[in-house]
Scaffold this motif. Structure first.
Motif, mmCIF file in Angstrom:
data_model
loop_
_atom_site.group_PDB
_atom_site.id
_atom_site.type_symbol
_atom_site.label_atom_id
_atom_site.label_comp_id
_atom_site.label_asym_id
_atom_site.label_seq_id
_atom_site.Cartn_x
_atom_site.Cartn_y
_atom_site.Cartn_z
ATOM 1 N N GLN A 3 13.848 106.429 54.221
ATOM 2 C CA GLN A 3 14.657 105.225 54.027
ATOM 3 C C GLN A 3 15.054 105.043 52.573
ATOM 4 N N ASN A 4 14.213 105.513 51.681
ATOM 5 C CA ASN A 4 14.468 105.297 50.260
ATOM 6 C C ASN A 4 15.225 106.435 49.596
ATOM 7 N N SER A 5 15.629 107.449 50.363
ATOM 8 C CA SER A 5 16.353 108.570 49.767
ATOM 9 C C SER A 5 17.505 108.959 50.676
ATOM 10 N N PRO A 6 18.617 108.193 50.632
ATOM 11 C CA PRO A 6 19.738 108.457 51.512
ATOM 12 C C PRO A 6 20.385 109.799 51.229
ATOM 13 N N CYS A 7 20.968 110.388 52.284
ATOM 14 C CA CYS A 7 21.639 111.677 52.157
ATOM 15 C C CYS A 7 22.874 111.517 51.275
ATOM 16 N N PRO A 8 23.071 112.300 50.206
ATOM 17 C CA PRO A 8 24.166 112.103 49.263
ATOM 18 C C PRO A 8 25.538 112.132 49.904
ATOM 19 N N ASP A 9 25.746 113.012 50.906
ATOM 20 C CA ASP A 9 27.091 113.120 51.447
ATOM 21 C C ASP A 9 27.421 112.017 52.438
ATOM 22 N N SER A 12 27.394 105.247 50.835
ATOM 23 C CA SER A 12 28.558 104.368 50.801
ATOM 24 C C SER A 12 29.243 104.488 49.450
ATOM 25 N N PRO A 13 30.546 104.067 49.341
ATOM 26 C CA PRO A 13 31.225 104.089 48.046
ATOM 27 C C PRO A 13 30.477 103.295 46.988
ATOM 28 N N CYS A 14 29.919 102.155 47.387
ATOM 29 C CA CYS A 14 29.172 101.329 46.438
ATOM 30 C C CYS A 14 27.939 102.070 45.932
ATOM 31 N N SER A 15 27.243 102.760 46.845
ATOM 32 C CA SER A 15 26.063 103.528 46.445
ATOM 33 C C SER A 15 26.441 104.666 45.522
ATOM 34 N N LEU A 16 27.589 105.291 45.798
ATOM 35 C CA LEU A 16 28.030 106.391 44.971
ATOM 36 C C LEU A 16 28.374 105.910 43.561
ATOM 37 N N MET A 17 28.908 104.703 43.464
ATOM 38 C CA MET A 17 29.157 104.137 42.139
ATOM 39 C C MET A 17 27.850 103.953 41.385
ATOM 40 N N PRO A 117 32.119 119.619 40.159
ATOM 41 C CA PRO A 117 32.320 120.484 41.330
ATOM 42 C C PRO A 117 32.023 119.777 42.648
ATOM 43 N N LYS A 118 32.908 119.937 43.620
ATOM 44 C CA LYS A 118 32.725 119.498 45.007
ATOM 45 C C LYS A 118 32.293 118.036 45.101
ATOM 46 N N GLU A 119 33.051 117.173 44.452
ATOM 47 C CA GLU A 119 32.695 115.761 44.439
ATOM 48 C C GLU A 119 33.075 115.066 45.740
ATOM 49 N N ASN A 120 32.289 114.078 46.089
ATOM 50 C CA ASN A 120 32.596 113.230 47.227
ATOM 51 C C ASN A 120 33.843 112.410 46.916
ATOM 52 N N VAL A 121 34.679 112.179 47.933
ATOM 53 C CA VAL A 121 35.940 111.471 47.715
ATOM 54 C C VAL A 121 35.705 110.050 47.204
ATOM 55 N N ALA A 122 34.625 109.410 47.625
ATOM 56 C CA ALA A 122 34.343 108.056 47.158
ATOM 57 C C ALA A 122 34.028 108.047 45.663
ATOM 58 N N VAL A 123 33.351 109.083 45.179
ATOM 59 C CA VAL A 123 33.064 109.195 43.747
ATOM 60 C C VAL A 123 34.372 109.352 42.973
#
Length: 317
Positions: A3-9, A12-17, A117-123
């Protein structure tokens, strides 16, 4: 995953920020978030609360303290104690400060974000938003009111506005030309070397030259600037600083923001900065003869509708 370590891919956009903040790439200064990240005086339950908030900041907008306690397998009382350790009176104050930091964090003094490299679109979306905002702030702060009054005077006196640019800057010049026609100015973009040289050599009365250069060191544009000076044509140079050669060669030099390398998004920065400058120039010019410009544009709209100027064929429908 836990629960405390969400999958990076799947963050959410907010989490990625928040991930950008933590890595130093996002360029945001967020006081209460930084405090949460570095505070070591937390119990295990309070760390669970902290980790959950940082991983799922989007939930805080609609969570009560009881909801947050349930989501972290703690309690509303534990949430309140955590909030007080963050320097807040209670959960509501913490929530307001946290969401305020997320939505309007300052970026002053931080390094501009770069492509990774290979950034998530939300980032990427978060980075581009951050860049655009910071570039506008930086560009506006570099334009003095006194200088823009002088530029406005040059634009008002000009009947013809001649743009000189190369490569991607040609599109910025063409955009400006289209805008200035709405102000009743005859605006043209010259990109061929021979056309540029001949136009600069003519030096006709009523002309104003605008040179756009990201490097400030384009040898062809430097020769154009010399020709314009010989012909006493008023010239505005838009480049990245007076320390560059073109910065000394115009009557007015407007500073645009940029970075050097493509992965530093220098072209994005420069284009955004120049477009802001051109938009300010357009609005100043339109405003000077507002009623006349409004009438001309209203007549054009009427003519376009009556004569089907925008249709491919008269009976297209």
């Amino acid at each position: 995953r836990t629960q405390n370590s969400p999958c990076p891919d799947r963050m959410s956009p907010c989490s990625l920020m928040l991930a950008l903040v933590d890595s130093g790439q996002g360029g945001m200064k967020m006081g209460i978030i930084k405090e949460m990240q570095k505070n070591e005086q937390l119990t295990e339950r309070e760390k669970d609360i902290r980790n959950y908030i940082l991983a799922h900041p989007e939930n805080l907008d609609h969570f009560t303290s009881r909801d947050l306690g349930a989501a972290t397998f703690t309690s509303a009382a534990s949430v309140t104690r955590f909030c007080k350790k963050m320097g807040c009176e209670g959960y509501q104050e913490f929530k307001l400060r946290f969401l305020s930091d997320i939505r309007s964090g300052s970026s002053e003094g931080e390094k501009m974000p770069v492509i990774a490299p290979k950034e998530n679109v939300a980032v990427i979306m978060a980075k581009i938003y951050d860049i655009q905002k910071r570039v506008l702030d930086e560009t506006r702060s570099a334009l003095s009111l006194a200088q823009m009054y002088r530029v406005g005077g040059m634009l008002a006196q000009a009947k013809y506005i001649d743009f000189y640019a190369y490569d991607v800057n040609v599109h910025l010049a063409e955009y400006a030309c289209n805008q200035f026609f709405y102000c009743g100015k005859v605006a043209n973009t010259y990109i061929a070397t021979n056309s540029q040289q001949f136009m600069a050599m003519m030096g006709k009365e009523g002309h104003l030259a605008v040179i756009i250069s990201r490097t400030g060191e384009n040898s062809r544009l430097m020769e154009i600037a010399r020709q314009l000076k010989r012909q006493q044509v008023p010239t505005i140079v838009i480049t990245i600083g007076r320390e560059h050669s073109l910065g000394f060669m115009g009557d007015e030099m407007l500073v645009a923001a940029t970075e050097t390398r493509v992965e530093e998004l220098g072209t994005v920065m420069f284009s955004s900065s120049v477009k802001y400058i051109l938009d300010v120039m357009f609005c100043m010019t339109f405003s000077q003869c507002y009623e006349d410009n409004v009438k001309k544009n209203a007549y054009y709209e009427k003519l376009a509708r009556e004569k089907n100027l925008w249709a491919l064929f008269r009976d297209f429908n």
